[in-house]
Design a protein around this motif. Sequence first.
Motif, PDB file in Angstrom:
ATOM      1  N   GLY A  19      -5.286  -1.242   6.036  1.00  0.00           N
ATOM      2  CA  GLY A  19      -4.274  -2.292   6.131  1.00  0.00           C
ATOM      3  C   GLY A  19      -3.348  -2.313   4.931  1.00  0.00           C
ATOM      4  O   GLY A  19      -2.141  -2.549   5.057  1.00  0.00           O
ATOM      5  N   GLY A  20      -3.917  -2.053   3.744  1.00  0.00           N
ATOM      6  CA  GLY A  20      -3.097  -2.053   2.538  1.00  0.00           C
ATOM      7  C   GLY A  20      -2.060  -0.955   2.543  1.00  0.00           C
ATOM      8  O   GLY A  20      -0.890  -1.175   2.216  1.00  0.00           O
ATOM      9  N   VAL A  21      -2.463   0.243   2.908  1.00  0.00           N
ATOM     10  CA  VAL A  21      -1.520   1.364   2.953  1.00  0.00           C
ATOM     11  C   VAL A  21      -0.421   1.104   3.966  1.00  0.00           C
ATOM     12  O   VAL A  21       0.765   1.368   3.713  1.00  0.00           O
ATOM     13  CB  VAL A  21      -2.265   2.672   3.289  1.00  0.00           C
ATOM     14  N   LEU A  22      -0.778   0.574   5.124  1.00  0.00           N
ATOM     15  CA  LEU A  22       0.218   0.303   6.160  1.00  0.00           C
ATOM     16  C   LEU A  22       1.212  -0.758   5.696  1.00  0.00           C
ATOM     17  O   LEU A  22       2.434  -0.598   5.855  1.00  0.00           O
ATOM     18  CB  LEU A  22      -0.480  -0.144   7.440  1.00  0.00           C
ATOM     19  N   ALA A  23       0.707  -1.838   5.129  1.00  0.00           N
ATOM     20  CA  ALA A  23       1.588  -2.921   4.697  1.00  0.00           C
ATOM     21  C   ALA A  23       2.482  -2.498   3.537  1.00  0.00           C
ATOM     22  O   ALA A  23       3.671  -2.827   3.507  1.00  0.00           O
ATOM     23  CB  ALA A  23       0.752  -4.142   4.301  1.00  0.00           C
ATOM     24  N   ILE A  24       1.918  -1.775   2.598  1.00  0.00           N
ATOM     25  CA  ILE A  24       2.702  -1.344   1.441  1.00  0.00           C
ATOM     26  C   ILE A  24       3.754  -0.326   1.849  1.00  0.00           C
ATOM     27  O   ILE A  24       4.923  -0.410   1.446  1.00  0.00           O
ATOM     28  CB  ILE A  24       1.769  -0.761   0.357  1.00  0.00           C
ATOM     29  N   THR A  25       3.367   0.643   2.670  1.00  0.00           N
ATOM     30  CA  THR A  25       4.305   1.700   3.052  1.00  0.00           C
ATOM     31  C   THR A  25       5.428   1.165   3.924  1.00  0.00           C
ATOM     32  O   THR A  25       6.606   1.456   3.686  1.00  0.00           O
ATOM     33  CB  THR A  25       3.559   2.817   3.800  1.00  0.00           C
ATOM     34  N   GLN A  26       5.083   0.366   4.931  1.00  0.00           N
ATOM     35  CA  GLN A  26       6.089  -0.126   5.872  1.00  0.00           C
ATOM     36  C   GLN A  26       6.955  -1.239   5.311  1.00  0.00           C
ATOM     37  O   GLN A  26       8.157  -1.286   5.577  1.00  0.00           O
ATOM     38  CB  GLN A  26       5.410  -0.628   7.152  1.00  0.00           C
ATOM     39  N   GLN A  27       6.359  -2.152   4.560  1.00  0.00           N
ATOM     40  CA  GLN A  27       7.077  -3.363   4.189  1.00  0.00           C
ATOM     41  C   GLN A  27       7.291  -3.514   2.688  1.00  0.00           C
ATOM     42  O   GLN A  27       8.425  -3.678   2.231  1.00  0.00           O
ATOM     43  CB  GLN A  27       6.316  -4.595   4.720  1.00  0.00           C
ATOM     44  N   ALA A  28       6.217  -3.494   1.924  1.00  0.00           N
ATOM     45  CA  ALA A  28       6.328  -3.855   0.512  1.00  0.00           C
ATOM     46  C   ALA A  28       7.175  -2.873  -0.287  1.00  0.00           C
ATOM     47  O   ALA A  28       8.049  -3.287  -1.056  1.00  0.00           O
ATOM     48  CB  ALA A  28       4.928  -3.955  -0.101  1.00  0.00           C
ATOM     49  N   ALA A  29       6.932  -1.576  -0.118  1.00  0.00           N
ATOM     50  CA  ALA A  29       7.647  -0.584  -0.927  1.00  0.00           C
ATOM     51  C   ALA A  29       9.153  -0.618  -0.691  1.00  0.00           C
ATOM     52  O   ALA A  29       9.932  -0.654  -1.658  1.00  0.00           O
ATOM     53  CB  ALA A  29       7.084   0.814  -0.659  1.00  0.00           C
ATOM     54  N   PRO A  30       9.644  -0.609   0.560  1.00  0.00           N
ATOM     55  CA  PRO A  30      11.103  -0.700   0.747  1.00  0.00           C
ATOM     56  C   PRO A  30      11.702  -1.995   0.213  1.00  0.00           C
ATOM     57  O   PRO A  30      12.801  -1.982  -0.344  1.00  0.00           O
ATOM     58  CB  PRO A  30      11.272  -0.589   2.267  1.00  0.00           C
ATOM     59  N   ASN A  77      11.464   4.485  -3.576  1.00  0.00           N
ATOM     60  CA  ASN A  77      10.579   4.003  -2.518  1.00  0.00           C
ATOM     61  C   ASN A  77       9.259   4.766  -2.519  1.00  0.00           C
ATOM     62  O   ASN A  77       8.190   4.175  -2.324  1.00  0.00           O
ATOM     63  CB  ASN A  77      11.265   4.149  -1.164  1.00  0.00           C
ATOM     64  N   GLY A  78       9.340   6.074  -2.731  1.00  0.00           N
ATOM     65  CA  GLY A  78       8.105   6.852  -2.844  1.00  0.00           C
ATOM     66  C   GLY A  78       7.286   6.434  -4.052  1.00  0.00           C
ATOM     67  O   GLY A  78       6.048   6.322  -3.976  1.00  0.00           O
ATOM     68  N   LEU A  79       7.976   6.173  -5.172  1.00  0.00           N
ATOM     69  CA  LEU A  79       7.273   5.704  -6.368  1.00  0.00           C
ATOM     70  C   LEU A  79       6.600   4.361  -6.112  1.00  0.00           C
ATOM     71  O   LEU A  79       5.435   4.164  -6.491  1.00  0.00           O
ATOM     72  CB  LEU A  79       8.269   5.596  -7.529  1.00  0.00           C
ATOM     73  N   ALA A  80       7.315   3.445  -5.472  1.00  0.00           N
ATOM     74  CA  ALA A  80       6.740   2.130  -5.201  1.00  0.00           C
ATOM     75  C   ALA A  80       5.543   2.224  -4.264  1.00  0.00           C
ATOM     76  O   ALA A  80       4.561   1.483  -4.420  1.00  0.00           O
ATOM     77  CB  ALA A  80       7.810   1.214  -4.602  1.00  0.00           C
ATOM     78  N   SER A  81       5.598   3.126  -3.292  1.00  0.00           N
ATOM     79  CA  SER A  81       4.478   3.293  -2.364  1.00  0.00           C
ATOM     80  C   SER A  81       3.231   3.768  -3.098  1.00  0.00           C
ATOM     81  O   SER A  81       2.134   3.222  -2.915  1.00  0.00           O
ATOM     82  CB  SER A  81       4.851   4.279  -1.257  1.00  0.00           C
ATOM     83  N   VAL A  82       3.397   4.787  -3.938  1.00  0.00           N
ATOM     84  CA  VAL A  82       2.250   5.342  -4.660  1.00  0.00           C
ATOM     85  C   VAL A  82       1.665   4.317  -5.626  1.00  0.00           C
ATOM     86  O   VAL A  82       0.445   4.093  -5.670  1.00  0.00           O
ATOM     87  CB  VAL A  82       2.663   6.625  -5.404  1.00  0.00           C
ATOM     88  N   VAL A  83       2.530   3.679  -6.398  1.00  0.00           N
ATOM     89  CA  VAL A  83       2.054   2.705  -7.394  1.00  0.00           C
ATOM     90  C   VAL A  83       1.438   1.492  -6.693  1.00  0.00           C
ATOM     91  O   VAL A  83       0.420   0.947  -7.146  1.00  0.00           O
ATOM     92  CB  VAL A  83       3.213   2.279  -8.311  1.00  0.00           C
ATOM     93  N   GLY A  84       2.034   1.051  -5.581  1.00  0.00           N
ATOM     94  CA  GLY A  84       1.485  -0.095  -4.854  1.00  0.00           C
ATOM     95  C   GLY A  84       0.099   0.183  -4.300  1.00  0.00           C
ATOM     96  O   GLY A  84      -0.798  -0.653  -4.396  1.00  0.00           O
ATOM     97  N   VAL A  85      -0.082   1.371  -3.708  1.00  0.00           N
ATOM     98  CA  VAL A  85      -1.396   1.738  -3.180  1.00  0.00           C
ATOM     99  C   VAL A  85      -2.412   1.856  -4.314  1.00  0.00           C
ATOM    100  O   VAL A  85      -3.567   1.413  -4.190  1.00  0.00           O
ATOM    101  CB  VAL A  85      -1.304   3.056  -2.390  1.00  0.00           C
ATOM    102  N   ALA A  86      -1.990   2.439  -5.442  1.00  0.00           N
ATOM    103  CA  ALA A  86      -2.887   2.560  -6.590  1.00  0.00           C
ATOM    104  C   ALA A  86      -3.271   1.180  -7.132  1.00  0.00           C
ATOM    105  O   ALA A  86      -4.436   0.947  -7.492  1.00  0.00           O
ATOM    106  CB  ALA A  86      -2.227   3.394  -7.684  1.00  0.00           C
ATOM    107  N   GLY A  87      -2.305   0.260  -7.177  1.00  0.00           N
ATOM    108  CA  GLY A  87      -2.621  -1.093  -7.632  1.00  0.00           C
ATOM    109  C   GLY A  87      -3.576  -1.798  -6.688  1.00  0.00           C
ATOM    110  O   GLY A  87      -4.499  -2.498  -7.130  1.00  0.00           O
TER     111      GLY A  87
END
Length: 266
Positions: free
Chosen positions: A91-102, A160-170
């Motif tokens: 769920g975290g990866v989906l939410a971060i990739t689709q919504q949070a990172a952009p 956006n790629g940076l935010a996705s990676v850092v968000g998932v890591a966080g």
Amino acid sequence: MATHASVDPRPFPGRMALVHTGRLFALALDVIVYTFRPPFQFREFIEQSWFIARVASLPTALFAIPFGATISLLLYQLLDQFGAASATGAGGVLAITQQAAPIVTALLIAGAGGSAIAADLGARTIREEIDAMRVLGIDPVRRLVVPRVLAMMYVAAVLNGLASVVGVAGGYFFNVIVQGGTPGAYISSFNLLAQAPDIFVSELKAVVFGFVAGIIAAYRGLNPPPGARGVGDAVNQTVVISFIAVYMINLVMTQVYLLVVPPKGL
């Protein structure tokens, strides 16, 4: 004796809003057309890309950490009640990739890059540099606006790629360290819900958000209120309007994506 109804000379309240909206769309169309017509201001594009990336990269990474952590914390608390805490990573990866990172990328791009573009073009406008360019036969849209808008789009896609990676890591860090989740379960659940189109739509959102923020910044910079104070007002308007536009467009794009691409089942 015939009587004539009096005509109110005052324009209706929404007239200027419609005028500005039409001019904004006209500017967006000009940018699209000039993008595919040489010559292209490649040096200006590189300089603007480097400037936007320099001022927005670190804030984007720092902003993505609490976003990812918050999503992970909430999902863990919710899924744990149904005995599905092991799906927190999915769920975290989906939410971060689709919504949070952009969204994170758009907010930082509009706040850092968009405000700088509006201030730069606004200062040029009140100093009458834009009018001087037109007198010399130089199109300010082709010379100044196009490379800046394209730079916003390019940097938005990268960040956006940076935010996705850092968000998932966080999210991973807070789930494992703070909530005592299982590292193996968090990582192995990544592909339960996420799929390749999620990455594509995330990048598409970032590019569209960068384009919208760049167009709004350029328009407000080329049309600031009179005086030096007007440049500051144009910068503030750029940030506020960009935020509102990004959230509205994100809602529409998300709805269309969910209708076109079915979610991946467990």
